[in-house]
Write an enzyme that holds these catalytic residues in place. Structure first.
Site, PDB file in Angstrom:
ATOM      1  N   HIS A   1       2.920 -38.978 -59.505  1.00  0.00           N
ATOM      2  CA  HIS A   1       3.244 -37.809 -58.678  1.00  0.00           C
ATOM      3  C   HIS A   1       2.359 -37.789 -57.439  1.00  0.00           C
ATOM      4  O   HIS A   1       1.127 -37.874 -57.528  1.00  0.00           O
ATOM      5  CB  HIS A   1       3.053 -36.537 -59.514  1.00  0.00           C
ATOM      6  CG  HIS A   1       3.157 -35.277 -58.722  1.00  0.00           C
ATOM      7  ND1 HIS A   1       4.162 -35.048 -57.815  1.00  0.00           N
ATOM      8  CD2 HIS A   1       2.367 -34.173 -58.674  1.00  0.00           C
ATOM      9  CE1 HIS A   1       3.991 -33.868 -57.255  1.00  0.00           C
ATOM     10  NE2 HIS A   1       2.901 -33.318 -57.757  1.00  0.00           N
TER      11      HIS A   1
ATOM     12  N   ASN B   1       3.195 -33.270 -50.844  1.00  0.00           N
ATOM     13  CA  ASN B   1       3.553 -33.097 -52.253  1.00  0.00           C
ATOM     14  C   ASN B   1       4.917 -32.409 -52.324  1.00  0.00           C
ATOM     15  O   ASN B   1       5.037 -31.242 -51.956  1.00  0.00           O
ATOM     16  CB  ASN B   1       2.466 -32.241 -52.917  1.00  0.00           C
ATOM     17  CG  ASN B   1       2.779 -31.885 -54.359  1.00  0.00           C
ATOM     18  OD1 ASN B   1       3.879 -32.100 -54.839  1.00  0.00           O
ATOM     19  ND2 ASN B   1       1.792 -31.323 -55.044  1.00  0.00           N
TER      20      ASN B   1
ATOM     21  N   CYS C   1       6.190 -30.115 -61.130  1.00  0.00           N
ATOM     22  CA  CYS C   1       5.986 -31.507 -60.726  1.00  0.00           C
ATOM     23  C   CYS C   1       6.309 -32.499 -61.833  1.00  0.00           C
ATOM     24  O   CYS C   1       6.356 -33.703 -61.588  1.00  0.00           O
ATOM     25  CB  CYS C   1       4.555 -31.693 -60.242  1.00  0.00           C
ATOM     26  SG  CYS C   1       4.188 -30.518 -58.958  1.00  0.00           S
TER      27      CYS C   1
HETATM   28  N1  ACO Z   1      -9.064 -26.965 -44.156  1.00  0.00           N
HETATM   29  C1  ACO Z   1     -10.393 -26.873 -43.995  1.00  0.00           C
HETATM   30  N2  ACO Z   1     -11.199 -26.406 -44.986  1.00  0.00           N
HETATM   31  C2  ACO Z   1     -10.635 -26.062 -46.133  1.00  0.00           C
HETATM   32  C3  ACO Z   1      -9.237 -26.157 -46.358  1.00  0.00           C
HETATM   33  C4  ACO Z   1      -8.455 -26.616 -45.295  1.00  0.00           C
HETATM   34  N3  ACO Z   1      -7.120 -26.760 -45.390  1.00  0.00           N
HETATM   35  N4  ACO Z   1      -8.973 -25.738 -47.609  1.00  0.00           N
HETATM   36  C5  ACO Z   1     -10.141 -25.404 -48.177  1.00  0.00           C
HETATM   37  N5  ACO Z   1     -11.146 -25.589 -47.287  1.00  0.00           N
HETATM   38  C6  ACO Z   1     -12.578 -25.365 -47.474  1.00  0.00           C
HETATM   39  C7  ACO Z   1     -12.855 -24.408 -48.590  1.00  0.00           C
HETATM   40  O1  ACO Z   1     -12.818 -23.079 -48.142  1.00  0.00           O
HETATM   41  C8  ACO Z   1     -14.238 -24.844 -49.010  1.00  0.00           C
HETATM   42  O2  ACO Z   1     -15.176 -24.271 -48.137  1.00  0.00           O
HETATM   43  P1  ACO Z   1     -16.588 -23.749 -48.712  1.00  0.00           P
HETATM   44  O3  ACO Z   1     -17.260 -24.967 -49.287  1.00  0.00           O
HETATM   45  O4  ACO Z   1     -17.225 -23.185 -47.503  1.00  0.00           O
HETATM   46  O5  ACO Z   1     -16.218 -22.740 -49.770  1.00  0.00           O
HETATM   47  C9  ACO Z   1     -14.246 -26.357 -48.766  1.00  0.00           C
HETATM   48  O6  ACO Z   1     -13.168 -26.607 -47.847  1.00  0.00           O
HETATM   49  C10 ACO Z   1     -14.043 -27.155 -50.016  1.00  0.00           C
HETATM   50  O7  ACO Z   1     -12.963 -26.569 -50.736  1.00  0.00           O
HETATM   51  P2  ACO Z   1     -12.437 -27.187 -52.073  1.00  0.00           P
HETATM   52  O8  ACO Z   1     -11.315 -26.328 -52.594  1.00  0.00           O
HETATM   53  O9  ACO Z   1     -13.575 -27.507 -52.976  1.00  0.00           O
HETATM   54  O10 ACO Z   1     -11.857 -28.573 -51.516  1.00  0.00           O
HETATM   55  P3  ACO Z   1     -11.345 -29.772 -52.332  1.00  0.00           P
HETATM   56  O11 ACO Z   1     -12.084 -30.984 -51.942  1.00  0.00           O
HETATM   57  O12 ACO Z   1     -11.217 -29.450 -53.808  1.00  0.00           O
HETATM   58  O13 ACO Z   1      -9.865 -29.941 -51.770  1.00  0.00           O
HETATM   59  C11 ACO Z   1      -7.628 -29.453 -52.393  1.00  0.00           C
HETATM   60  C12 ACO Z   1      -8.943 -28.881 -51.910  1.00  0.00           C
HETATM   61  C13 ACO Z   1      -7.134 -30.467 -51.377  1.00  0.00           C
HETATM   62  C14 ACO Z   1      -6.625 -28.332 -52.538  1.00  0.00           C
HETATM   63  C15 ACO Z   1      -7.876 -30.153 -53.744  1.00  0.00           C
HETATM   64  O14 ACO Z   1      -8.554 -29.315 -54.616  1.00  0.00           O
HETATM   65  C16 ACO Z   1      -6.623 -30.623 -54.393  1.00  0.00           C
HETATM   66  O15 ACO Z   1      -5.902 -31.438 -53.866  1.00  0.00           O
HETATM   67  N6  ACO Z   1      -6.356 -30.116 -55.622  1.00  0.00           N
HETATM   68  C17 ACO Z   1      -5.194 -30.495 -56.354  1.00  0.00           C
HETATM   69  C18 ACO Z   1      -4.077 -29.703 -55.831  1.00  0.00           C
HETATM   70  C19 ACO Z   1      -2.766 -30.235 -56.281  1.00  0.00           C
HETATM   71  O16 ACO Z   1      -2.551 -31.429 -56.335  1.00  0.00           O
HETATM   72  N7  ACO Z   1      -1.874 -29.312 -56.584  1.00  0.00           N
HETATM   73  C20 ACO Z   1      -0.555 -29.574 -56.865  1.00  0.00           C
HETATM   74  C21 ACO Z   1      -0.318 -30.200 -58.206  1.00  0.00           C
HETATM   75  S1  ACO Z   1       0.985 -29.455 -58.996  1.00  0.00           S
HETATM   76  C22 ACO Z   1       2.249 -29.461 -57.970  1.00  0.00           C
HETATM   77  O17 ACO Z   1       2.480 -30.446 -57.343  1.00  0.00           O
HETATM   78  C23 ACO Z   1       3.110 -28.217 -57.788  1.00  0.00           C
END
Ligand code: ACO
Length: 318
Positions: free
Chosen positions: A243, A273, A111
């Protein structure tokens, strides 16, 4: 001498995949995805490829700049999802657009790829080696996505963006890039399925929370760092082109900087993304819809796999 952006372009696949469609594939919902990421839909390749989208974005950027393909001296394509390993995507783009005099290579910085290409282009221009450089970010992340993993498949999309840099008089800004290979496990992709066509162990794997926490800490830090390095204040920046990974990350960065989130344009709701393509697609859209005006000062900031992060400043000259 410094490099000035004098043309931009972008290309996204025609196929739209909205959150409802994803909710039929994995256990998720439109509401969850919108609330946690801000993403409503993304574009997914069908007949398009990383190279075909890159070439189309490049053609638009050259037309916007009024520069013939033969004048381009260097093409850098930032990508982690090239059509093939050899030849590099930049050489394939060269062939497609007829930039016969250009040297070509790819950049693998996920990224931060577009920012890395931008910084490299500036260095070549300042050193007097090249005057006209085409930089592209292009990704077909859908090829690297595990469509059974709801933690990642909701995030990514495909597309390409390009910019032409031309040498101009005056002093430019210094960009900053950082990496922390010690935290690389947070976001990986072995790409093994490319070989077998079946093995799904090679897809992108991510510790979403770790990447989130890394981004909301490091991005404001590097923004302050690049401002200080260039003796520039937060108030002098008209737009922060960050980004496009997650709306909550961008809102948190704005909050931590104490800056109005209106200065952080977003299009992640439409494209998800797109890794190295997200910054140049956004630049090209802002140029096309008239948001960016000559004389605006922009700050670009990226973060992602590596882990890597960085920022650069540019005065909009078109
Ligand atoms: N739908 C429904 N529920 C979900 C999903 C989904 N798609 N994904 C995860 N959950 C659940 C999890 O299992 C978890 O359940 P639990 O509490 O029973 O264990 C709950 O939702 C919360 O999960 P978290 O992982 O804590 O959710 P979070 O609020 O952190 O959101 C996300 C997850 C969206 C992936 C977030 O962490 C994020 O955006 N992180 C950054 C990712 C990123 O930007 N990566 C790319 C950067 S580098 C590049 O671009 C290559």
């Amino acid at each position: 001498m410094t490099g000035r952006i004098c043309g931009t372009g972008f290309c996204v696949p025609h196929r739209v995949m909205d959150n409802e469609e994803l909710a039929r594939m994995v256990e998720t919902s439109d509401e969850w995805i919108r609330e946690r990421t801000g993403i409503a839909k993304r574009r997914i390749i069908t007949e398009e490829t990383t190279v075909s989208m890159a070439a189309e974005a490049a053609k638009q950027a050259l037309a916007d700049a009024g520069i013939a393909a033969e004048q381009v001296e260097l093409i850098m394509t930032a990508t982690i999802s090239s059509n093939v390993i050899l030849p590099c995507a930049a050489c394939e783009v060269q062939k497609e657009i007829g930039a016969l005099s250009a040297a070509c290579f790819d950049i693998n910085a996920a990224c931060c790829g577009f920012l890395t290409a931008y910084q490299t282009a500036q260095a070549y221009i300042e050193a007097g080696i090249y005057q006209t450089i085409l930089i592209i970010g292009s990704e077909s992340l859908s090829k690297l996505t595990d469509w059974k993993d709801r933690g990642t498949c909701i995030l990514f999309g495909d597309g390409a963006g390009a910019a032409v840099l031309k040498a101009g008089e005056g002093e430019g800004f210094r960009s900053i890039l950082h990496s922390d290979g010690g935290r690389g496990e947070a976001l990986t992709c072995s790409g093994k399925h490319w070989k077998s066509g079946e093995d799904d162990t090679g897809f992108m794997k991510m510790d979403g929370r770790e990447v989130f926490q890394f981004a909301v800490k490091r991005v404001p830090e590097v923004i302050r760092e690049v401002l200080e390095l260039n003796h520039c204040s937060l108030e002098e920046i008209d737009y922060f082109v960050v980004h496009q990974a997650n709306r909550r990350i961008i809102e948190s960065v704005a909050r931590r900087l104490g800056t109005d989130v209106q200065k952080f344009p977003m299009n992640l709701q439409d494209y998800g993304n797109t890794s190295s393509a997200s910054i140049p697609i956004l630049l090209a859209e802002l140029r096309r819809n008239g948001t960016l005006k000559k004389g605006d000062r922009i700050l670009m900031a990226g973060f992602g796999a590596g882990l890597s992060w960085g920022a650069g400043i540019a005065d909009w000259g078109i």
